[in-house]
Write a protein that holds these residues in place. Structure first.
Motif, PDB file in Angstrom:
ATOM      1  N   ARG B 147       0.825  -1.208   0.000  1.00  0.00           N
ATOM      2  CA  ARG B 147       0.000   0.000   0.000  1.00  0.00           C
ATOM      3  C   ARG B 147       0.857   1.255   0.000  1.00  0.00           C
ATOM      4  O   ARG B 147       0.517   2.256  -0.625  1.00  0.00           O
ATOM      5  CB  ARG B 147      -0.906   0.019   1.223  1.00  0.00           C
ATOM      6  CG  ARG B 147      -2.022  -0.989   1.128  1.00  0.00           C
ATOM      7  CD  ARG B 147      -3.058  -0.679   2.143  1.00  0.00           C
ATOM      8  NE  ARG B 147      -3.505  -1.873   2.822  1.00  0.00           N
ATOM      9  CZ  ARG B 147      -4.479  -1.853   3.705  1.00  0.00           C
ATOM     10  NH1 ARG B 147      -5.042  -0.718   4.054  1.00  0.00           N
ATOM     11  NH2 ARG B 147      -4.861  -2.966   4.275  1.00  0.00           N
ATOM     12  N   VAL B 148       1.982   1.190   0.709  1.00  0.00           N
ATOM     13  CA  VAL B 148       2.899   2.327   0.713  1.00  0.00           C
ATOM     14  C   VAL B 148       3.428   2.573  -0.703  1.00  0.00           C
ATOM     15  O   VAL B 148       3.489   3.708  -1.178  1.00  0.00           O
ATOM     16  CB  VAL B 148       4.070   2.082   1.694  1.00  0.00           C
ATOM     17  CG1 VAL B 148       5.179   3.104   1.494  1.00  0.00           C
ATOM     18  CG2 VAL B 148       3.579   2.131   3.124  1.00  0.00           C
ATOM     19  N   PHE B 149       3.764   1.485  -1.379  1.00  0.00           N
ATOM     20  CA  PHE B 149       4.234   1.608  -2.763  1.00  0.00           C
ATOM     21  C   PHE B 149       3.165   2.240  -3.659  1.00  0.00           C
ATOM     22  O   PHE B 149       3.443   3.062  -4.522  1.00  0.00           O
ATOM     23  CB  PHE B 149       4.612   0.227  -3.309  1.00  0.00           C
ATOM     24  CG  PHE B 149       6.091   0.005  -3.377  1.00  0.00           C
ATOM     25  CD1 PHE B 149       6.960   0.819  -2.661  1.00  0.00           C
ATOM     26  CD2 PHE B 149       6.626  -0.992  -4.175  1.00  0.00           C
ATOM     27  CE1 PHE B 149       8.330   0.629  -2.731  1.00  0.00           C
ATOM     28  CE2 PHE B 149       7.995  -1.187  -4.258  1.00  0.00           C
ATOM     29  CZ  PHE B 149       8.843  -0.376  -3.537  1.00  0.00           C
ATOM     30  N   LEU B 150       1.923   1.799  -3.430  1.00  0.00           N
ATOM     31  CA  LEU B 150       0.818   2.330  -4.219  1.00  0.00           C
ATOM     32  C   LEU B 150       0.661   3.831  -3.932  1.00  0.00           C
ATOM     33  O   LEU B 150       0.494   4.643  -4.856  1.00  0.00           O
ATOM     34  CB  LEU B 150      -0.474   1.567  -3.877  1.00  0.00           C
ATOM     35  CG  LEU B 150      -1.695   1.880  -4.717  1.00  0.00           C
ATOM     36  CD1 LEU B 150      -1.418   1.587  -6.178  1.00  0.00           C
ATOM     37  CD2 LEU B 150      -2.895   1.060  -4.242  1.00  0.00           C
ATOM     38  N   ALA B 151       0.747   4.191  -2.664  1.00  0.00           N
ATOM     39  CA  ALA B 151       0.619   5.603  -2.281  1.00  0.00           C
ATOM     40  C   ALA B 151       1.705   6.444  -2.936  1.00  0.00           C
ATOM     41  O   ALA B 151       1.474   7.567  -3.373  1.00  0.00           O
ATOM     42  CB  ALA B 151       0.681   5.749  -0.761  1.00  0.00           C
ATOM     43  N   ARG B 152       2.910   5.888  -3.027  1.00  0.00           N
ATOM     44  CA  ARG B 152       4.009   6.619  -3.645  1.00  0.00           C
ATOM     45  C   ARG B 152       3.693   6.938  -5.109  1.00  0.00           C
ATOM     46  O   ARG B 152       3.999   8.014  -5.610  1.00  0.00           O
ATOM     47  CB  ARG B 152       5.295   5.782  -3.555  1.00  0.00           C
ATOM     48  CG  ARG B 152       6.508   6.487  -4.112  1.00  0.00           C
ATOM     49  CD  ARG B 152       7.758   5.668  -3.919  1.00  0.00           C
ATOM     50  NE  ARG B 152       7.783   4.490  -4.779  1.00  0.00           N
ATOM     51  CZ  ARG B 152       8.849   3.705  -4.928  1.00  0.00           C
ATOM     52  NH1 ARG B 152       9.956   3.962  -4.262  1.00  0.00           N
ATOM     53  NH2 ARG B 152       8.806   2.660  -5.708  1.00  0.00           N
ATOM     54  N   ALA B 153       3.027   5.980  -5.786  1.00  0.00           N
ATOM     55  CA  ALA B 153       2.655   6.229  -7.180  1.00  0.00           C
ATOM     56  C   ALA B 153       1.498   7.225  -7.259  1.00  0.00           C
ATOM     57  O   ALA B 153       1.466   8.074  -8.153  1.00  0.00           O
ATOM     58  CB  ALA B 153       2.280   4.917  -7.856  1.00  0.00           C
ATOM     59  N   LEU B 154       0.554   7.132  -6.302  1.00  0.00           N
ATOM     60  CA  LEU B 154      -0.595   8.041  -6.322  1.00  0.00           C
ATOM     61  C   LEU B 154      -0.157   9.491  -6.187  1.00  0.00           C
ATOM     62  O   LEU B 154      -0.723  10.389  -6.794  1.00  0.00           O
ATOM     63  CB  LEU B 154      -1.575   7.687  -5.191  1.00  0.00           C
ATOM     64  CG  LEU B 154      -2.330   6.370  -5.335  1.00  0.00           C
ATOM     65  CD1 LEU B 154      -3.229   6.141  -4.130  1.00  0.00           C
ATOM     66  CD2 LEU B 154      -3.158   6.355  -6.611  1.00  0.00           C
ATOM     67  N   VAL B 155       0.895   9.709  -5.370  1.00  0.00           N
ATOM     68  CA  VAL B 155       1.415  11.060  -5.160  1.00  0.00           C
ATOM     69  C   VAL B 155       1.838  11.689  -6.479  1.00  0.00           C
ATOM     70  O   VAL B 155       1.743  12.900  -6.670  1.00  0.00           O
ATOM     71  CB  VAL B 155       2.612  11.006  -4.186  1.00  0.00           C
ATOM     72  CG1 VAL B 155       3.456  12.258  -4.289  1.00  0.00           C
ATOM     73  CG2 VAL B 155       2.123  10.863  -2.770  1.00  0.00           C
ATOM     74  N   GLN B 156       2.271  10.861  -7.413  1.00  0.00           N
ATOM     75  CA  GLN B 156       2.747  11.392  -8.690  1.00  0.00           C
ATOM     76  C   GLN B 156       1.614  11.980  -9.522  1.00  0.00           C
ATOM     77  O   GLN B 156       1.859  12.730 -10.453  1.00  0.00           O
ATOM     78  CB  GLN B 156       3.457  10.286  -9.496  1.00  0.00           C
ATOM     79  CG  GLN B 156       4.773   9.879  -8.897  1.00  0.00           C
ATOM     80  CD  GLN B 156       5.432   8.779  -9.718  1.00  0.00           C
ATOM     81  OE1 GLN B 156       5.485   7.635  -9.305  1.00  0.00           O
ATOM     82  NE2 GLN B 156       5.917   9.128 -10.887  1.00  0.00           N
ATOM     83  N   ASN B 157       0.382  11.638  -9.139  1.00  0.00           N
ATOM     84  CA  ASN B 157      -0.795  12.180  -9.814  1.00  0.00           C
ATOM     85  C   ASN B 157      -0.656  12.057 -11.334  1.00  0.00           C
ATOM     86  O   ASN B 157      -0.800  13.042 -12.067  1.00  0.00           O
ATOM     87  CB  ASN B 157      -0.988  13.641  -9.396  1.00  0.00           C
ATOM     88  CG  ASN B 157      -2.415  14.078  -9.645  1.00  0.00           C
ATOM     89  OD1 ASN B 157      -3.279  13.237  -9.916  1.00  0.00           O
ATOM     90  ND2 ASN B 157      -2.658  15.364  -9.571  1.00  0.00           N
ATOM     91  N   ALA B 158      -0.398  10.838 -11.760  1.00  0.00           N
ATOM     92  CA  ALA B 158      -0.112  10.601 -13.172  1.00  0.00           C
ATOM     93  C   ALA B 158      -1.394  10.299 -13.937  1.00  0.00           C
ATOM     94  O   ALA B 158      -2.482  10.225 -13.353  1.00  0.00           O
ATOM     95  CB  ALA B 158       0.862   9.441 -13.295  1.00  0.00           C
TER      96      ALA B 158
END
Lengths: 375, 245
Positions: B147-158
């Motif tokens: 989930r932390v990994f997923l959150a890191r990608a979400l932050v990128q707002n891609a």
């Protein structure tokens, strides 16, 4: 010589001051960079680099014919870098694993360096003596200009580290991801590696080819035990490194015939040992203590809940039982029961054990919690 | 109106040594799909993602993101690597890892500030990990790490998300949490491409699928092409799954 006298001497005696400062700065910079080597799982890289530097020292002497430490270390730097990039090349271009590549370069370069050293020793040049001190280092040969050189490298290393902190951190943690964000990972990688090579080469004069990698690894390995933050790890590692230098120098200066390099490495080793045993979160000692405490608590809980189950079948919760009955079931020890007595959960009267009201409540709470967790 | 093409792959060929891992892949991924890449072990699923993202260098072929080369469109793409690809004993916290998602937009040297921290906290909230923000990452469970990994990608707002086996080794709660987030992303017209192993859940989770085994076997809407014929072609054995309607 007592401690106060020694400290005074450090500030007044030129040679001792130079050596103390030199080893302290060296320890700080290697500790700092060692953190990165350890976290990248490149612990052995330091060993390979320091050994790979030896032929460079010999070649620099053969070309120039002088024994100026800056010239020799420049040679060491060049051959250290060549060795490092060959290691990377071998790993990238062949199927060989990193340990094979490291071992190969380490022994080949070191062997070649030793060959050159013996060749130099056979030459009729009076200047030749003392090159072999780079094998184990000789802190006593440090002069002020060496210390300035170390300060310069440490300063620029610190500057680059602060500048590219974010990039270093993310590369160490997740290189592939760093690439997708658009960072030039090769540049960051070469930057870190170059500084590691620089720091190692700087230490050759003091600690020597053979032991240099310990300066890189020991402070970092010790520091990792005390913190879960990369920033603190780097700081603690430099402090451990600097302290190893200062304490190691003090010990070797106050004893006759103790070579400084090995003493510094042993002091750094003591830091590692202490950290492995006594670190509160990762140390062996506290881990063991936590384990024992957990087991004891579980045993108490189990005993208490067992008595609770018996008590529930009686009208009187404090119906007394002989330990024999308890023993017959699960082999509960008198020791456990006595601990419960001390907590006032259990009463002992005329050889009979009974649950107190307090114990009953505690046990039923325990049960509710347990049920709650299971949901 | 035809949907826009989010990712286009042309003639992509990748080899590690002599044997090709991917052979002549052509792929068009329309915008707004939730796509699974399936195939047996060694089929090149992760390799495909890594080549699209420029982590691996292909022997031939090209990749474009919304019609332009990937290098120019980085800010549109986020990547969730396999959980096992990093050392979780690294000295850092969950929040710190998620903050790394902002590093790309920050660029060189500039440090993350309050704005980046706020974005990271929001992402942690979205994946239900806010209470663990200061936790050392080694003390998180496998599902929490994912989930932390997923959150890191979400932050990128891609606009496009590539995920490498996000469901591997996670508990049921996390799997549901992740799939809900993926569906939310699709609702927001983002494109999500997932390397996936569990064939049973493909029809339930995804609306688009690519069958891959060194070559591309088929790609298209799940309801059209997720059938025994394609499964057999991909996995080599006579494969049967019951597809729930």
């Amino acid at each position: 010589m007592d401690l106060a006298e020694y400290i005074q001497l450090v500030f007044t005696d030129y040679t001792l001051r130079t050596i103390t400062l030199g080893t302290a700065i060296l320890g700080a910079v290697t500790g700092m960079l060692g953190s990165f080597a350890v976290l990248r799982k490149q612990s052995l890289l330091g060993d390979a680099i320091s050994h790979a530097a030896l032929p460079g020292i010999a070649i620099a002497f053969l070309i120039t014919g002088i024994k100026d430490s800056n010239v020799l270390l420049l040679g060491a730097l060049i051959s250290g870098l060549v060795g490092t990039f060959w290691i990377r090349g071998i790993m990238n271009k062949t199927h060989l694993k990193s340990d094979t590549a490291l071992g190969l370069i380490l022994s080949l370069f070191f062997g070649f360096g030793m060959l050159l050293l013996t060749f130099i020793q056979k030459q009729p040049n009076a200047n030749q003596a003392g090159l072999d001190k780079y094998l184990f280092g000789q802190a006593a040969t440090l002069v002020e200009s060496d210390v300035w050189m170390m300060t310069l490298v440490t300063g620029s290393c610190l500057f680059v580290l602060l500048l590219f902190w974010k990039e270093f951190k993310i590369l160490l943690f997740d290189a592939d991801y760093t690439k997708t964000l658009g960072f030039n990972t090769k540049f960051i990688d070469v930057l870190i590696t170059t500084f590691i090579v620089l720091a190692i080469v700087l230490g050759l004069q003091t600690v020597g080819v053979v032991l240099m990698s310990a300066m890189l690894l020991a402070p970092a390995a010790a520091a990792r035990q005390w913190t879960n933050s990369l920033g603190y790890m780097v700081i603690i590692a430099s402090v451990f490194g600097a302290l190893s230098g200062v304490v190691g120098t003090a010990i070797s200066a106050s004893q006759n015939n103790l070579s400084t390099g090995p003493v510094i490495v042993i002091v750094a080793g003591v830091f590692v040992l202490i950290s492995f045993v006594f670190s509160p979160s990762r140390g062996l000692l506290f881990k063991q203590i936590r384990l024992l405490k957990n087991r004891r608590d579980l045993k108490l809980h189990k005993t208490l809940s067992f008595m609770y189950n018996i008590a529930r079948t009686h009208d009187d919760i404090s119906h007394p039982h002989a330990i024999k009955i308890l023993n017959n079931f699960q082999g509960y020890t008198t020791g456990t029961l006595q601990k419960l007595v001390r907590k006032n959960y259990v009463r002992l009267e005329a050889g009979q054990w009974s649950l107190t009201l307090e114990g009953f409540k505690a046990a039923s709470n325990l049960y509710n919690q347990q049920d709650h967790k299971d949901e | 109106m035809e949907p826009k093409i989010a990712v286009q792959v042309d003639d992509l060929t990748v080899a590690y040594n002599y044997k090709p891992v991917l052979w002549d892949i052509d792929l068009e991924i329309p915008e707004g799909v939730l796509m699974a890449i399936v195939g047996p072990n060694g089929a090149g699923k992760s390799t495909l993602i890594k080549s699209i993202l420029g982590i691996l260098k292909p022997i031939a072929g090209s990749v474009s993101i919304y019609g332009k080369p990937y290098a120019k469109q980085r800010e549109l793409v986020a990547y969730v690597p396999q959980k096992g690809s990093v050392d979780w004993d690294f000295p850092t916290t969950a929040l710190d890892v998620v903050m790394m998602g902002t590093y790309g937009s920050l660029g060189w040297i500039k440090r993350p500030g309050q704005k980046e921290k706020k974005a990271a906290l929001e992402a942690l909230e979205k994946v239900g990990m806010l209470p663990f923000k200061n936790r050392q990452i080694s003390q998180l469970s496998g599902g929490q790490q994912q989930r932390v990994f997923l959150a890191r990608a979400l932050v990128q707002n891609a606009a496009i998300y590539f995920m490498d086996e996000p469901f591997q080794g996670v508990d049921a709660t996390t799997e549901i949490a992740i799939i809900n987030i993926l569906k939310e992303l699709r609702k927001a017209n983002k494109t999500v491409i997932v390397v996936h192993h569990d064939l049973q859940t493909v029809p339930e989770y995804f609306d688009w699928v690519t069958f891959l085994n060194v070559k591309k076997i088929a790609t298209g809407p799940v309801k059209d092409i997720f059938n025994d014929d394609n499964l057999t072609k991909t996995y080599g054995i006579n494969y049967k799954v019951s597809i729930q309607e």
